[in-house]
Design a protein around this motif. Structure first.
Motif, PDB file in Angstrom:
ATOM      1  N   UNK A  28      31.328  28.883  65.431  1.00  0.00           N
ATOM      2  CA  UNK A  28      31.046  28.336  66.762  1.00  0.00           C
ATOM      3  C   UNK A  28      31.752  29.103  67.873  1.00  0.00           C
ATOM      4  N   UNK A  29      32.714  29.941  67.523  1.00  0.00           N
ATOM      5  CA  UNK A  29      33.439  30.703  68.528  1.00  0.00           C
ATOM      6  C   UNK A  29      32.747  32.037  68.790  1.00  0.00           C
ATOM      7  N   UNK A  30      32.830  32.556  70.007  1.00  0.00           N
ATOM      8  CA  UNK A  30      32.277  33.886  70.270  1.00  0.00           C
ATOM      9  C   UNK A  30      32.890  34.924  69.350  1.00  0.00           C
ATOM     10  N   UNK A  31      32.059  35.794  68.802  1.00  0.00           N
ATOM     11  CA  UNK A  31      32.564  36.782  67.848  1.00  0.00           C
ATOM     12  C   UNK A  31      33.620  37.692  68.475  1.00  0.00           C
ATOM     13  N   UNK A  32      33.492  37.972  69.754  1.00  0.00           N
ATOM     14  CA  UNK A  32      34.465  38.852  70.412  1.00  0.00           C
ATOM     15  C   UNK A  32      35.862  38.235  70.381  1.00  0.00           C
ATOM     16  N   UNK A  33      35.955  36.903  70.543  1.00  0.00           N
ATOM     17  CA  UNK A  33      37.250  36.234  70.529  1.00  0.00           C
ATOM     18  C   UNK A  33      37.872  36.303  69.142  1.00  0.00           C
ATOM     19  N   UNK A  34      37.053  36.079  68.112  1.00  0.00           N
ATOM     20  CA  UNK A  34      37.560  36.126  66.741  1.00  0.00           C
ATOM     21  C   UNK A  34      38.001  37.539  66.380  1.00  0.00           C
ATOM     22  N   UNK A  35      37.192  38.516  66.753  1.00  0.00           N
ATOM     23  CA  UNK A  35      37.534  39.903  66.445  1.00  0.00           C
ATOM     24  C   UNK A  35      38.798  40.349  67.168  1.00  0.00           C
ATOM     25  N   UNK A  36      38.970  39.886  68.394  1.00  0.00           N
ATOM     26  CA  UNK A  36      40.173  40.244  69.149  1.00  0.00           C
ATOM     27  C   UNK A  36      41.413  39.667  68.475  1.00  0.00           C
ATOM     28  N   UNK A  37      41.319  38.419  68.037  1.00  0.00           N
ATOM     29  CA  UNK A  37      42.458  37.807  67.349  1.00  0.00           C
ATOM     30  C   UNK A  37      42.746  38.537  66.035  1.00  0.00           C
ATOM     31  N   UNK A  38      41.693  38.828  65.274  1.00  0.00           N
ATOM     32  CA  UNK A  38      41.865  39.508  63.989  1.00  0.00           C
ATOM     33  C   UNK A  38      42.544  40.864  64.172  1.00  0.00           C
TER      34      UNK A  38
END
Length: 298
Positions: free
Chosen positions: A162-172
């Motif tokens: 449900x989260x934008x992929x850009x946000x998840x990738x940035x955190x990762x």
């Protein structure tokens, strides 16, 4: 697609060719890994191949697959070795060494990491790899219920999709240190994986993925900004494990909070590797790594 070739095709009386694997050949190699007891995930092939389609090499003797290695590139400066195998009936004949050299050649000029089993660590050291830290695989048994549901703030948990992929990738990338969006998008969105994030102060503060494997399940990665957030994620993912099924968590041995988490829930140490690098350990935030993504890809 034309698969890249490597200069190993004319040695001895038999023709030994090393080239990039096709997707179907990776399926076969994952089967070899299962036979070796590595317990791969049921849906690993698609996500692994997405990470770097040319990063999986196969050695063929007179056209027959006998050896494998992965040499996956991340960004411009990092690479990771895995899937280093030779079929039992072809071991001790030099085919493994030649595909090893081809894998390293693909990652030339990069810092290369791998997770080495104890019996092979001295051999990796001969190639310039040094141990950065131990990894400990812990095994638990699913109960199909939360051990302490009251301690989890359910409102802070989100379906990672449900989260934008850009946000998840940035955190990762803050934790893994390299961009791996093609792999991560597949890992999170696979219909057979359970991917949860945890929010703190309206920002993502951790995430974890549970995937079904040949035997039971694995949690990986498990990244979090604090021990409490890691435990909440762990419990929420553990709750999805079928009662009586084993599940596994690969913990960096020098993260004492991660080791304590596994031990708190009566998980047992069953296997060990060492994370090794050939150009020095990168500045990983190991205090935020409670579970490694996968020994095959880092």
């Amino acid at each position: 697609m034309t698969l890249p070739q490597y200069d190993e095709s004319t040695h001895g009386e038999s023709a030994y060719e090393i080239r990039a694997m096709s997707r179907d050949e990776l399926v076969q190699v994952v089967g070899w890994a299962a036979a070796e007891g590595w317990n791969p995930g049921l849906c690993d092939v698609e996500c692994f191949y997405a990470a770097d389609p040319n990063g999986f090499l196969i050695g063929l003797l007179d056209g027959e697959p006998i050896a494998s290695i992965s040499a996956v590139k991340y960004g411009t400066d990092f690479g990771f070795i895995g899937f280093y195998m030779v079929r039992p009936d072809f071991r001790g004949k030099g085919y493994g060494l030649r595909i090893w050299r081809a894998g390293l050649a693909r990652l030339e000029a990069r810092n290369v990491g791998l997770d080495g089993v104890i019996e092979q660590q001295s051999n990796y050291a001969k190639s310039g790899f040094a141990i950065a830290h131990r990894n400990i695989r812990y095994e638990g048994i699913g109960t199909a219920e939360c051990d302490d549901r009251s301690r989890i703030d359910a409102a802070s948990l989100v379906d990672l999709v449900s989260l934008p992929t850009a946000i998840v990738n940035e955190y990762d990338q803050e934790i893994f240190l390299e961009q791996r969006s093609a792999f991560l998008d597949c890992w999170i969105q696979s219909s057979d994986h359970q991917a949860l994030g945890i929010m703190h102060n309206q920002k993502i503060a951790g995430y974890g993925v549970l995937r079904p494997c040949q035997q039971g399940y694995k949690i990986g990665p498990l990244f979090a900004d604090s021990p409490k957030l890691a435990e909440d994620l762990f419990l929420a993912l553990k709750e999805q494990v079928k009662a009586g099924s084993p599940f596994y968590l690969d913990v960096p041995g020098n993260n004492s909070a991660a080791v304590a988490l596994a031990q708190k829930y009566q998980m047992t140490s069953v296997f060990e590797t060492a994370r090794m690098y050939n150009r020095g350990a990168p500045p990983l935030p190991l205090g935020r790594i409670y579970g490694i993504t996968t020994f095959e890809l880092g």
